[in-house]
Design a protein around this motif. Structure first.
Motif, mmCIF file in Angstrom:
data_model
loop_
_atom_site.group_PDB
_atom_site.id
_atom_site.type_symbol
_atom_site.label_atom_id
_atom_site.label_comp_id
_atom_site.label_asym_id
_atom_site.label_seq_id
_atom_site.Cartn_x
_atom_site.Cartn_y
_atom_site.Cartn_z
ATOM 1 N N THR A 28 0.832 -1.218 0.000
ATOM 2 C CA THR A 28 0.000 0.000 0.000
ATOM 3 C C THR A 28 0.858 1.257 0.000
ATOM 4 O O THR A 28 0.392 2.323 -0.398
ATOM 5 C CB THR A 28 -0.945 0.021 1.218
ATOM 6 N N ASN B 192 1.872 1.550 -3.787
ATOM 7 C CA ASN B 192 0.728 1.755 -4.677
ATOM 8 C C ASN B 192 -0.392 2.403 -3.862
ATOM 9 O O ASN B 192 -1.145 1.717 -3.176
ATOM 10 C CB ASN B 192 0.248 0.440 -5.287
ATOM 11 N N SER C 104 -3.202 3.409 -4.488
ATOM 12 C CA SER C 104 -4.589 3.070 -4.811
ATOM 13 C C SER C 104 -5.064 1.847 -4.044
ATOM 14 O O SER C 104 -6.216 1.441 -4.174
ATOM 15 C CB SER C 104 -4.733 2.806 -6.313
ATOM 16 N N LEU C 105 -4.180 1.269 -3.224
ATOM 17 C CA LEU C 105 -4.513 0.050 -2.488
ATOM 18 C C LEU C 105 -4.659 0.317 -1.001
ATOM 19 O O LEU C 105 -4.042 1.234 -0.454
ATOM 20 C CB LEU C 105 -3.432 -1.010 -2.707
ATOM 21 N N ARG D 85 -8.267 -2.948 -3.659
ATOM 22 C CA ARG D 85 -8.293 -1.655 -4.329
ATOM 23 C C ARG D 85 -9.249 -0.709 -3.605
ATOM 24 O O ARG D 85 -10.380 -1.082 -3.272
ATOM 25 C CB ARG D 85 -8.710 -1.820 -5.789
ATOM 26 N N ASP E 140 -13.107 3.985 -5.837
ATOM 27 C CA ASP E 140 -12.740 5.132 -6.668
ATOM 28 C C ASP E 140 -13.996 5.916 -7.029
ATOM 29 O O ASP E 140 -14.758 5.516 -7.917
ATOM 30 C CB ASP E 140 -12.023 4.648 -7.927
ATOM 31 N N GLY F 241 -4.426 -4.221 -8.394
ATOM 32 C CA GLY F 241 -4.349 -2.895 -8.983
ATOM 33 C C GLY F 241 -5.235 -2.808 -10.208
ATOM 34 O O GLY F 241 -5.797 -3.809 -10.674
ATOM 35 N N LYS F 242 -5.403 -1.622 -10.740
ATOM 36 C CA LYS F 242 -6.246 -1.410 -11.913
ATOM 37 C C LYS F 242 -5.792 -2.310 -13.058
ATOM 38 O O LYS F 242 -4.611 -2.374 -13.375
ATOM 39 C CB LYS F 242 -6.180 0.054 -12.344
ATOM 40 N N SER G 20 -8.552 -7.414 -8.046
ATOM 41 C CA SER G 20 -9.306 -6.464 -7.220
ATOM 42 C C SER G 20 -8.895 -6.592 -5.761
ATOM 43 O O SER G 20 -8.951 -5.613 -5.001
ATOM 44 C CB SER G 20 -10.807 -6.719 -7.349
ATOM 45 N N GLU H 77 -2.040 -1.324 -13.408
ATOM 46 C CA GLU H 77 -1.370 -0.489 -12.420
ATOM 47 C C GLU H 77 -1.158 -1.304 -11.152
ATOM 48 O O GLU H 77 -1.808 -1.125 -10.134
ATOM 49 C CB GLU H 77 -2.211 0.754 -12.125
ATOM 50 N N ALA H 78 -0.218 -2.246 -11.264
ATOM 51 C CA ALA H 78 0.109 -3.128 -10.138
ATOM 52 C C ALA H 78 1.620 -3.291 -10.107
ATOM 53 O O ALA H 78 2.242 -3.587 -11.133
ATOM 54 C CB ALA H 78 -0.567 -4.489 -10.301
ATOM 55 N N THR H 79 2.212 -3.099 -8.939
ATOM 56 C CA THR H 79 3.668 -3.090 -8.854
ATOM 57 C C THR H 79 4.293 -4.443 -9.176
ATOM 58 O O THR H 79 5.463 -4.524 -9.531
ATOM 59 C CB THR H 79 4.128 -2.646 -7.453
#
Length: 590
Positions: free
Chosen positions: A22, A25, A27-28, A39, A42, A69-70, A74, A349-351
């Protein structure tokens, strides 16, 4: 801190690792109590899409949490290291940590604990009225049909391709039915196999002593073919296998149709995706070499040229010293598009997902190269600055042989105060110059001859010393060319002037000065004495004294600064000593 881990407490390790996802990223979010990474809602995207949830035991990072991530997962649910999360953790993820209005696809690797706990959670969610599909992925061919029995194939790194395909399709707004269908189709066309040189050690467990023999441990030089991601045995072990033979055996297990026990997939598509996955302990450099070998054998032995090649760390076994090969047979999705490759190309969009090459770049198939000669060996014009080439050849040959003979001594010194490569580097350079002047005799023109040696040094000597010698010699060429305007004879005085200018040039790029314990301690007295006396022998003796004076001199520059210890008190600087051996040979005083 144990002998094998910086964090000994496995519970703290898992909690902190999940939290870190988190941090990298934003967004997490993390439900720490249930070990769920999910996620964040949004507000700017109110439309609901199918949620894709996965998870399993920790220790396989970046799977699963870093795949959230996007455009990908999920949510991901984590267990303790190599152990399934509980059914309640998974149920919480399905019911309360994702938008489940459009349905939920739950993917899980084929391990008994995971299948049971995720299955219980799915049934509870269905009983509560939610639309949930579950997919069990088993892509490992390391254990054949006979041995696997009713359990079936284990799930390993190929699972991340399923996650990416399902997540991309969900992000496009497709229905649960379509997302589940394509995910299953991909799973049915997926095969993987791994190999490892060592078992991994789980944090928090006792570390075997040197006298202990870990049960099932691999011996030095032994490789486990088909090892699972929890140290499970595979199809067998082999000793002293070179990489090409290991890869050959792994590809045979994936592709040999005559192997009835492992012929799980008939690769009959014109499109195949290759994933070469690092199990955690293989260097990026070595994984690159492995990937090249796999691609070459796929083409040569099977006529397979993958349409996408993914190489990196996607699913680990902690720090496992191994890798896995995955092949996805790309087939028609039968949903009116998009195709599997297109879904793999979709942004995420995920590391944990590292596939930054765009669809356009892959499909351009650009084969263009730049073939022009970029070498620096341009035609050097005669300078008219002459010297005795025959005598010089004899002296330079003796000097180079002196450096070669001194290599063991230089290496010994550098092992004490450096990284042990100085002697080898000097020897390599000396041998290259010796070979050059044997095949390209000196002409007697000082500028032409020194200029011809420059690219030899630049290509054969690396590291700091190589760069310093290259700077020095390039400047020496310029200085000699300048002298040619005022004299036609390269005598000792002329060489001294040119050497002095070369030293000044080198000083512009390094702060090294006499007294800093570097090769300058041998170079500076040689140049100064040659200018004062025009006597090469006296200059060489001064260089030797300068090199010897570095014994006991604490380094101000170079790698010796970081080595520490008292070795500098016992040995001279290796670079200085090596250069003094060259000058001694040049003077004939060896």
């Amino acid at each position: 801190m144990s002998a094998k881990h910086f964090i000994d407490d496995p519970a703290k390790l898992v909690a902190d690792a999940l939290h870190s996802v988190t941090l990298t990223n934003p967004s997490l979010a993390l439900d720490a109590a249930n070990k769920i990474v999910y996620r964040r809602p949004d507000p700017s995207s109110p439309s609901q899409t199918v949620a894709v949830i996965s998870g399993g035991g920790s220790g396989h990072e970046p799977s699963f949490a870093a795949m959230v991530g996007k455009g990908l997962l999920s949510a991901a649910v984590a267990g303790t290291i190599f152990a399934s999360p509980s059914a309640e953790q998974v149920r919480t993820a399905i019911v309360g940590r994702v938008d489940n209005g459009s349905g939920v696809l739950v993917t899980v690797m084929n391990y008994t604990g995971d299948v049971l706990n995720f299955g219980v959670a799915v049934e509870k969610a269905r009983a509560a009225g939610l639309r949930v599909e579950m997919l069990v992925v088993g892509d490992d061919v390391g254990v054949g049909r006979a041995r696997a029995g009713k359990v079936g194939r284990r799930g390993i790194a190929g699972t991340v391709l399923i996650h990416k395909i399902a997540g991309a399709l969900a992000a496009r707004g497709r229905s649960l039915k379509e997302v589940a269908k394509v995910a299953r189709l991909a799973a049915e066309n997926l095969v993987s196999v791994g190999a490892s040189l060592e078992h991994v050690h789980v944090p928090g467990r006792a570390v075997p002593g040197e006298e202990d023999e870990e049960e099932g441990a691999l011996a030095l030089g032994e490789v486990e073919l088909g090892m699972g991601i929890h140290n499970e045995p595979g199809s067998g072990r082999a000793r002293d296998l070179e990489l090409p033979e290991l890869v050959r055996r792994m590809l045979a297990q994936l592709l040999d149709k005559s192997d009835e026990d492992r012929a799980f997939l008939d690769v009959n598509s014109n499109e195949v995706v290759l994933l070469v996955n690092n199990l955690g302990g293989v260097s990026v450099l070595e994984l690159g070499g492995i990937t090249t070998e796999v691609v070459a054998q796929l083409d040569k032995s099977y006529g397979i040229c993958p349409v996408r090649i993914l190489s990196g760390t996607y699913m680990t076994s902690l720090n496992g010293l191994g890798f896995s090969i995955t092949l996805l047979n790309v087939v028609n999705t039968d949903i009116g598009g998009p195709g599997m490759v297109e879904l793999l190309d979709d942004p995420a969009e995920a590391t944990g997902w590292s596939a930054p090459i765009s669809k356009d770049t892959w499909e351009a198939k650009n084969q263009a190269t730049r073939e022009g000669d970029a070498s620096q060996e341009q035609q050097v014009q005669p300078s008219g600055l002459k010297y005795d080439a025959s005598a010089a050849t004899e002296r330079i040959t003796a000097a180079l042989k002196s450096v070669i003979a001194a290599e063991p001594e230089i290496t010994k010194y550098d092992t004490v105060v450096g990284d042990g490569d100085c002697g080898i580097g000097l020897k390599r350079g000396a041998e290259a110059i010796l070979s050059h002047i044997e095949s390209n005799p000196l002409t007697g023109d000082a500028v032409i001859d020194v200029a011809s040696i420059v690219p030899v040094v630049e290509s054969s000597m690396d590291g700091t010393s190589g760069a310093l010698y290259a700077i020095f010699l390039n400047s020496l060429v310029g200085a000699l060319r300048g002298l040619a305007a005022s004299t036609q004879t390269a005598d000792a005085s002329a060489w001294a002037d040119a050497l002095h200018e070369g030293s000044d040039a080198m000083a512009r790029y390094t702060p090294a000065r006499p007294g800093d314990r570097t090769l300058v301690d041998a170079l500076a007295p040689f140049v100064q004495t040659l200018a004062e006396t025009a006597d090469v022998r006296k200059a060489a003796e001064a260089s030797c004294r300068g090199a010897e004076s570095t014994k006991g001199m604490k380094a101000s520059l170079g790698r010796s600064v970081y080595v520490g210890g008292s070795g500098f008190e016992q040995v001279p600087d290796p670079g200085a000593w090596g250069l003094s051996r060259f000058f001694a040979g040049l003077a004939g005083s060896n």
